[in-house]
Design a protein around this motif. Structure first.
Motif, PDB file in Angstrom:
ATOM      1  N   ASP A 137       0.854  -1.192   0.000  1.00 34.09           N
ATOM      2  CA  ASP A 137       0.000   0.000   0.000  1.00 34.09           C
ATOM      3  C   ASP A 137       0.892   1.245   0.000  1.00 34.09           C
ATOM      4  O   ASP A 137       2.112   1.169   0.167  1.00 34.09           O
ATOM      5  CB  ASP A 137      -0.975  -0.007   1.178  1.00 34.09           C
ATOM      6  CG  ASP A 137      -0.311   0.044   2.544  1.00 34.09           C
ATOM      7  OD1 ASP A 137       0.713   0.744   2.700  1.00 34.09           O
ATOM      8  OD2 ASP A 137      -0.818  -0.613   3.477  1.00 34.09           O
ATOM      9  N   ALA A 138       0.262   2.407  -0.214  1.00 30.59           N
ATOM     10  CA  ALA A 138       1.032   3.630  -0.430  1.00 30.59           C
ATOM     11  C   ALA A 138       1.929   3.967   0.753  1.00 30.59           C
ATOM     12  O   ALA A 138       3.085   4.365   0.576  1.00 30.59           O
ATOM     13  CB  ALA A 138       0.085   4.792  -0.726  1.00 30.59           C
ATOM     14  N   SER A 139       1.421   3.787   1.966  1.00 34.48           N
ATOM     15  CA  SER A 139       2.213   4.116   3.148  1.00 34.48           C
ATOM     16  C   SER A 139       3.405   3.177   3.286  1.00 34.48           C
ATOM     17  O   SER A 139       4.523   3.603   3.594  1.00 34.48           O
ATOM     18  CB  SER A 139       1.344   4.049   4.407  1.00 34.48           C
ATOM     19  OG  SER A 139       0.331   5.027   4.371  1.00 34.48           O
ATOM     20  N   ALA A 140       3.180   1.890   3.066  1.00 30.53           N
ATOM     21  CA  ALA A 140       4.259   0.917   3.173  1.00 30.53           C
ATOM     22  C   ALA A 140       5.311   1.160   2.094  1.00 30.53           C
ATOM     23  O   ALA A 140       6.518   1.026   2.348  1.00 30.53           O
ATOM     24  CB  ALA A 140       3.701  -0.493   3.066  1.00 30.53           C
ATOM     25  N   LEU A 141       4.873   1.534   0.899  1.00 31.24           N
ATOM     26  CA  LEU A 141       5.830   1.796  -0.173  1.00 31.24           C
ATOM     27  C   LEU A 141       6.675   3.024   0.151  1.00 31.24           C
ATOM     28  O   LEU A 141       7.886   3.036  -0.111  1.00 31.24           O
ATOM     29  CB  LEU A 141       5.095   1.989  -1.498  1.00 31.24           C
ATOM     30  CG  LEU A 141       5.989   2.165  -2.736  1.00 31.24           C
ATOM     31  CD1 LEU A 141       6.944   0.989  -2.896  1.00 31.24           C
ATOM     32  CD2 LEU A 141       5.134   2.338  -3.984  1.00 31.24           C
ATOM     33  N   ARG A 142       6.068   4.038   0.738  1.00 29.98           N
ATOM     34  CA  ARG A 142       6.847   5.208   1.151  1.00 29.98           C
ATOM     35  C   ARG A 142       7.894   4.813   2.186  1.00 29.98           C
ATOM     36  O   ARG A 142       9.043   5.275   2.135  1.00 29.98           O
ATOM     37  CB  ARG A 142       5.926   6.293   1.713  1.00 29.98           C
ATOM     38  CG  ARG A 142       5.198   7.116   0.670  1.00 29.98           C
ATOM     39  CD  ARG A 142       4.612   8.384   1.254  1.00 29.98           C
ATOM     40  NE  ARG A 142       3.606   8.104   2.283  1.00 29.98           N
ATOM     41  CZ  ARG A 142       2.320   7.903   2.043  1.00 29.98           C
ATOM     42  NH1 ARG A 142       1.866   7.950   0.792  1.00 29.98           N
ATOM     43  NH2 ARG A 142       1.469   7.670   3.017  1.00 29.98           N
ATOM     44  N   ARG A 143       7.505   3.966   3.123  1.00 29.23           N
ATOM     45  CA  ARG A 143       8.461   3.512   4.122  1.00 29.23           C
ATOM     46  C   ARG A 143       9.599   2.734   3.465  1.00 29.23           C
ATOM     47  O   ARG A 143      10.766   2.876   3.850  1.00 29.23           O
ATOM     48  CB  ARG A 143       7.753   2.653   5.177  1.00 29.23           C
ATOM     49  CG  ARG A 143       6.893   3.443   6.146  1.00 29.23           C
ATOM     50  CD  ARG A 143       6.389   2.592   7.291  1.00 29.23           C
ATOM     51  NE  ARG A 143       5.285   1.730   6.908  1.00 29.23           N
ATOM     52  CZ  ARG A 143       4.004   2.080   6.938  1.00 29.23           C
ATOM     53  NH1 ARG A 143       3.659   3.307   7.326  1.00 29.23           N
ATOM     54  NH2 ARG A 143       3.057   1.241   6.580  1.00 29.23           N
ATOM     55  N   ALA A 144       9.266   1.898   2.486  1.00 27.76           N
ATOM     56  CA  ALA A 144      10.304   1.134   1.790  1.00 27.76           C
ATOM     57  C   ALA A 144      11.265   2.052   1.048  1.00 27.76           C
ATOM     58  O   ALA A 144      12.493   1.868   1.111  1.00 27.76           O
ATOM     59  CB  ALA A 144       9.657   0.144   0.822  1.00 27.76           C
ATOM     60  N   ARG A 145      10.742   3.038   0.364  1.00 26.26           N
ATOM     61  CA  ARG A 145      11.604   3.951  -0.386  1.00 26.26           C
ATOM     62  C   ARG A 145      12.510   4.748   0.538  1.00 26.26           C
ATOM     63  O   ARG A 145      13.631   5.095   0.169  1.00 26.26           O
ATOM     64  CB  ARG A 145      10.739   4.900  -1.225  1.00 26.26           C
ATOM     65  CG  ARG A 145      10.100   4.232  -2.427  1.00 26.26           C
ATOM     66  CD  ARG A 145       9.141   5.156  -3.120  1.00 26.26           C
ATOM     67  NE  ARG A 145       8.639   4.582  -4.360  1.00 26.26           N
ATOM     68  CZ  ARG A 145       7.559   5.015  -4.996  1.00 26.26           C
ATOM     69  NH1 ARG A 145       6.850   6.048  -4.502  1.00 26.26           N
ATOM     70  NH2 ARG A 145       7.176   4.440  -6.125  1.00 26.26           N
TER      71      ARG A 145
END
Length: 262
Positions: free
Chosen positions: A98-106
Motif C-alpha cells: 500500500d502507499a504508506s508501506a511503499l513510502r516507508r520502503a523507499r
C-alpha cells in the motif's frame, strides 16, 4: 530503521525509458566511484568476449549479458524497485504494497550492488550483470573496492536508528557497521526445524531463507513497525506471527520455520 538488501541475479529489462543519469542517483557522494566501475565494466564487455565472460563468471548461455553491459550508458532504465526479480523481491512484493508501506520502503531500503555500490528503490538504472564477487582487472575485487566508499557514506545514512541487515555474505563484505552502529544492527538467519526420530534438527535453508526475508520485511513495512533496538525488532516479528529466537546481547535473530515430523 535502515534495511540492507542484496540484489538479485534475476532482473527485469526496460523496453523503453530514459538512459542512465549517473549524477541523478541517490547518495551522490558515490557518483565518481560508480562511474569508475561502470567505465571499466563497459570497456571489459566491449572487448574480448572470452575474457569478459571469465571475469564475470558467465556460462555460455549467459553470453548475452556482455552486450547488455556494453550498452549500459545508453540502455533504458527502470527504478530499482522494478529491476530486481529474484525470490526475495518476489516475496517482498513492492508493487503490491500500500502507499504508506511503499513510502516507508523507499525511505528505508538500500540495495547493495557490485556495480552501483548501493541504490535506493527509486534510483533508475539499466539491467546489468556484475555481482559483488567479481574481480575486475583494474579495479580488483568489488567488495574491497566499495568498502571505503561505503564506510564514508553509510554511517550518516543510518543515523542513530536500527539497521536490519538481510544481505548475503558476499554483499555484507562490502560494508560492515562498526562501533555503536554495530550494536544497533540485526542480522536474520532462517532455520528449517524438523523432528527426526523424536529429535529436533535445525538446518539453514537457501530458497526459504530468501523468501522468508522478503516476507518478513513486507510484514514490517505493512505494519508500520519502527523498532529502535534488536530486542524490539524480535518482539515486532513475534507480534507479526514469526517464531523468533534472540540470544541476549546477540545481533542475530533466528527465524524458525517448522516442518512436518517423521
Amino acid at each position: 530503521m535502515l534495511v540492507l538488501l542484496p540484489p538479485s541475479e534475476g532482473k527485469a529489462t526496460a523496453v523503453r525509458g530514459r538512459p542512465l543519469a549517473l549524477d541523478g542517483l541517490s547518495l551522490p557522494e558515490l557518483t565518481a566511484a560508480r562511474g569508475a566501475v561502470l567505465d571499466e565494466l563497459v570497456r571489459l564487455c566491449e572487448g574480448d568476449a572470452d575474457k569478459a565472460a571469465e571475469v564475470l563468471g558467465l556460462t555460455p548461455g549467459l553470453r548475452g549479458e556482455l552486450a547488455k553491459n556494453a550498452a549500459l550508458r545508453t540502455a533504458p532504465t527502470l527504478p530499482a524497485a522494478e529491476l530486481y526479480t529474484g525470490v526475495l523481491y518476489d516475496a517482498l512484493g513492492l508493487a503490491t504494497l500500500d502507499a504508506s508501506a511503499l513510502r516507508r520502503a523507499r525511505r528505508s531500503v538500500l540495495v547493495f550492488s557490485g556495480l552501483w555500490g548501493v541504490l535506493r528503490l527509486a534510483d533508475r538504472v539499466p539491467s546489468y550483470r556484475c555481482s559483488m564477487g567479481v574481480r575486475l582487472p583494474g579495479t580488483g575485487g568489488l567488495a574491497s573496492y566499495w568498502r571505503p566508499h561505503l564506510d564514508a557514506v553509510l554511517p550518516e545514512v543510518a543515523g542513530g536508528g536500527l539497521v536490519l541487515d538481510l544481505r548475503s555474505a558476499a554483499y555484507a563484505a562490502a560494508w560492515k557497521p562498526q562501533g555503536a552502529l554495530a550494536g544497533r544492527t540485526a542480522t536474520v538467519r532462517v532455520l528449517q526445524v524438523r523432528v527426526v526420530g523424536g529429535v529436533e534438527k535445525r538446518s539453514v535453508v537457501s530458497h526459504f531463507n530468501k523468501a522468508t526475508k522478503g516476507e518478513l520485511l513486507r510484514a514490517l513495512l505493512m505494519a508500520g513497525a519502527a523498532p529502535k533496538t534488536v530486542p524490539a525488532l524480535a518482539t515486532a516479528l513475534r507480534d507479526l506471527g514469526y517464531e523468533v529466537e534472540h540470544p541476549a546481547g546477540s545481533p542475530q535473530l533466528d527465524v524458525l520455520l517448522r516442518g512436518a515430523g517423521d
